[in-house]
Motif scaffolding. Sequence first.
Motif, PDB file in Angstrom:
ATOM      1  N   ALA A 185       0.833  -1.205   0.000  1.00 39.90           N
ATOM      2  CA  ALA A 185       0.000   0.000   0.000  1.00 39.90           C
ATOM      3  C   ALA A 185       0.865   1.251   0.000  1.00 39.90           C
ATOM      4  N   GLY A 186       0.544   2.163  -0.889  1.00 30.89           N
ATOM      5  CA  GLY A 186       1.251   3.434  -0.937  1.00 30.89           C
ATOM      6  C   GLY A 186       2.553   3.425  -1.708  1.00 30.89           C
ATOM      7  N   LEU A 187       2.992   2.260  -2.197  1.00 28.09           N
ATOM      8  CA  LEU A 187       4.211   2.229  -3.003  1.00 28.09           C
ATOM      9  C   LEU A 187       3.948   2.868  -4.362  1.00 28.09           C
ATOM     10  N   SER A 188       4.973   3.443  -4.946  1.00 22.86           N
ATOM     11  CA  SER A 188       4.853   4.043  -6.267  1.00 22.86           C
ATOM     12  C   SER A 188       4.321   3.025  -7.273  1.00 22.86           C
ATOM     13  N   ALA A 189       3.352   3.452  -8.092  1.00 20.98           N
ATOM     14  CA  ALA A 189       2.799   2.555  -9.106  1.00 20.98           C
ATOM     15  C   ALA A 189       3.885   2.093 -10.073  1.00 20.98           C
ATOM     16  N   GLY A 190       4.794   2.994 -10.405  1.00 22.48           N
ATOM     17  CA  GLY A 190       5.884   2.631 -11.303  1.00 22.48           C
ATOM     18  C   GLY A 190       6.798   1.578 -10.714  1.00 22.48           C
ATOM     19  N   TYR A 191       7.068   1.704  -9.413  1.00 22.73           N
ATOM     20  CA  TYR A 191       7.929   0.720  -8.755  1.00 22.73           C
ATOM     21  C   TYR A 191       7.249  -0.646  -8.707  1.00 22.73           C
ATOM     22  N   VAL A 192       5.974  -0.672  -8.304  1.00 22.00           N
ATOM     23  CA  VAL A 192       5.252  -1.949  -8.231  1.00 22.00           C
ATOM     24  C   VAL A 192       5.178  -2.596  -9.608  1.00 22.00           C
ATOM     25  N   ARG A 193       4.857  -1.798 -10.616  1.00 20.38           N
ATOM     26  CA  ARG A 193       4.761  -2.336 -11.969  1.00 20.38           C
ATOM     27  C   ARG A 193       6.088  -2.938 -12.418  1.00 20.38           C
ATOM     28  N   LYS A 194       7.188  -2.255 -12.161  1.00 20.69           N
ATOM     29  CA  LYS A 194       8.495  -2.781 -12.561  1.00 20.69           C
ATOM     30  C   LYS A 194       8.808  -4.087 -11.861  1.00 20.69           C
ATOM     31  N   GLN A 195       8.492  -4.170 -10.562  1.00 22.32           N
ATOM     32  CA  GLN A 195       8.791  -5.407  -9.839  1.00 22.32           C
ATOM     33  C   GLN A 195       7.978  -6.577 -10.381  1.00 22.32           C
ATOM     34  N   LEU A 196       6.693  -6.332 -10.665  1.00 21.19           N
ATOM     35  CA  LEU A 196       5.863  -7.399 -11.229  1.00 21.19           C
ATOM     36  C   LEU A 196       6.374  -7.818 -12.605  1.00 21.19           C
ATOM     37  N   GLU A 197       6.774  -6.846 -13.408  1.00 22.18           N
ATOM     38  CA  GLU A 197       7.325  -7.175 -14.725  1.00 22.18           C
ATOM     39  C   GLU A 197       8.644  -7.927 -14.600  1.00 22.18           C
TER      40      GLU A 197
ATOM     41  N   ALA B 251       3.109 -13.511 -11.152  1.00 21.09           N
ATOM     42  CA  ALA B 251       3.265 -12.409 -12.099  1.00 21.09           C
ATOM     43  C   ALA B 251       3.106 -12.883 -13.538  1.00 21.09           C
ATOM     44  N   LYS B 252       3.560 -14.088 -13.827  1.00 21.64           N
ATOM     45  CA  LYS B 252       3.427 -14.622 -15.182  1.00 21.64           C
ATOM     46  C   LYS B 252       1.966 -14.834 -15.556  1.00 21.64           C
ATOM     47  N   ALA B 253       1.111 -15.016 -14.559  1.00 22.36           N
ATOM     48  CA  ALA B 253      -0.311 -15.237 -14.817  1.00 22.36           C
ATOM     49  C   ALA B 253      -1.091 -13.931 -14.961  1.00 22.36           C
ATOM     50  N   LEU B 254      -0.440 -12.800 -14.727  1.00 18.35           N
ATOM     51  CA  LEU B 254      -1.100 -11.503 -14.867  1.00 18.35           C
ATOM     52  C   LEU B 254      -0.886 -10.926 -16.264  1.00 18.35           C
ATOM     53  N   SER B 255      -1.909 -10.304 -16.799  1.00 16.01           N
ATOM     54  CA  SER B 255      -1.774  -9.614 -18.077  1.00 16.01           C
ATOM     55  C   SER B 255      -1.134  -8.250 -17.859  1.00 16.01           C
ATOM     56  N   ASP B 256      -0.688  -7.622 -18.935  1.00 20.22           N
ATOM     57  CA  ASP B 256      -0.132  -6.275 -18.835  1.00 20.22           C
ATOM     58  C   ASP B 256      -1.154  -5.311 -18.224  1.00 20.22           C
ATOM     59  N   GLU B 257      -2.400  -5.451 -18.651  1.00 23.00           N
ATOM     60  CA  GLU B 257      -3.457  -4.571 -18.148  1.00 23.00           C
ATOM     61  C   GLU B 257      -3.692  -4.788 -16.654  1.00 23.00           C
ATOM     62  N   GLU B 258      -3.631  -6.040 -16.206  1.00 25.65           N
ATOM     63  CA  GLU B 258      -3.832  -6.330 -14.782  1.00 25.65           C
ATOM     64  C   GLU B 258      -2.678  -5.796 -13.943  1.00 25.65           C
ATOM     65  N   ILE B 259      -1.457  -5.906 -14.454  1.00 28.80           N
ATOM     66  CA  ILE B 259      -0.302  -5.357 -13.743  1.00 28.80           C
ATOM     67  C   ILE B 259      -0.433  -3.844 -13.614  1.00 28.80           C
ATOM     68  N   GLN B 260      -0.804  -3.194 -14.701  1.00 28.32           N
ATOM     69  CA  GLN B 260      -0.973  -1.746 -14.669  1.00 28.32           C
ATOM     70  C   GLN B 260      -2.063  -1.348 -13.680  1.00 28.32           C
ATOM     71  N   ALA B 261      -3.178  -2.051 -13.711  1.00 24.31           N
ATOM     72  CA  ALA B 261      -4.320  -1.698 -12.865  1.00 24.31           C
ATOM     73  C   ALA B 261      -4.027  -1.923 -11.392  1.00 24.31           C
ATOM     74  N   VAL B 262      -3.470  -3.064 -11.039  1.00 25.57           N
ATOM     75  CA  VAL B 262      -3.225  -3.347  -9.620  1.00 25.57           C
ATOM     76  C   VAL B 262      -2.110  -2.467  -9.076  1.00 25.57           C
ATOM     77  N   SER B 263      -1.161  -2.079  -9.914  1.00 25.65           N
ATOM     78  CA  SER B 263      -0.103  -1.160  -9.482  1.00 25.65           C
ATOM     79  C   SER B 263      -0.695   0.176  -9.084  1.00 25.65           C
ATOM     80  N   GLN B 264      -1.631   0.667  -9.877  1.00 24.85           N
ATOM     81  CA  GLN B 264      -2.271   1.943  -9.576  1.00 24.85           C
ATOM     82  C   GLN B 264      -3.159   1.842  -8.337  1.00 24.85           C
TER      83      GLN B 264
END
Length: 216
Positions: free
Chosen positions: A61-73, A89-102
């Motif tokens: 919670a509260g982590l930068s969306a960019g940081y979370v997205r990079k770690q998942l990628e 992470a392999k089971a998540l789509s690009d859209e899901e990674i973007q959405a959950v990061s935000q």
Amino acid sequence: MIPVDRMLLSSLMLFFVAGAHAADGQKVFTQGGAQPGATACLACHGADGLGLAAAGFPRLAGLSAGYVRKQLEDFRSGARANPVMQPLAKALSDEEIQAVSQTLAAMPAPAPPPLTRSAPAEGVGARLALRGAWERQVPECVTCHGPGGVGVGEAFPPLAGQPAAYLAGQLNAWRDGTRRNDPNDLMGHIAKALTPEEITAVADYFAKIDSQEGKP
């Protein structure tokens, strides 16, 4: 020529279809992704996203969306290794990674006290956090991670309040070279200069920072 009303109708249909298929970050967090392997984040990181310290699961919670997205990628690509997070992470789509990061970035998180180099530094952990060990080219943690370890931008995540076991585990991973997904291997250089005792001490220091009283 296509009549204007037909063009407008087609545009609206495309808009609503796109919206219907847009990933829901809150749903990914609470229920998981569309694929079976993408389990819900809250299972390990808590319903509030603040982590489960006893199990060593970090706050998201509260982590930068960019940081979370990079770690998942990075988990998905193998650039960062973890037996739990890689298949998830392999089971998540690009859209899901973007959405959950935000979604995670927007979740409330405690604000650590603004501890800087001017604060008292008693003990090994506090000295490393607030003063560093410049004789070994180790900068103080707050230089990059911000006052009190609040985190800075997409490259330097929060340290304050994270589980000690998690922080020590990451420092040890950088120390032995099993984690190398930070800019220019900065953390690898720092961690290799620390002793196991220092790693434990600085991890304990940040884990115990009291965001209410402003004291470690």
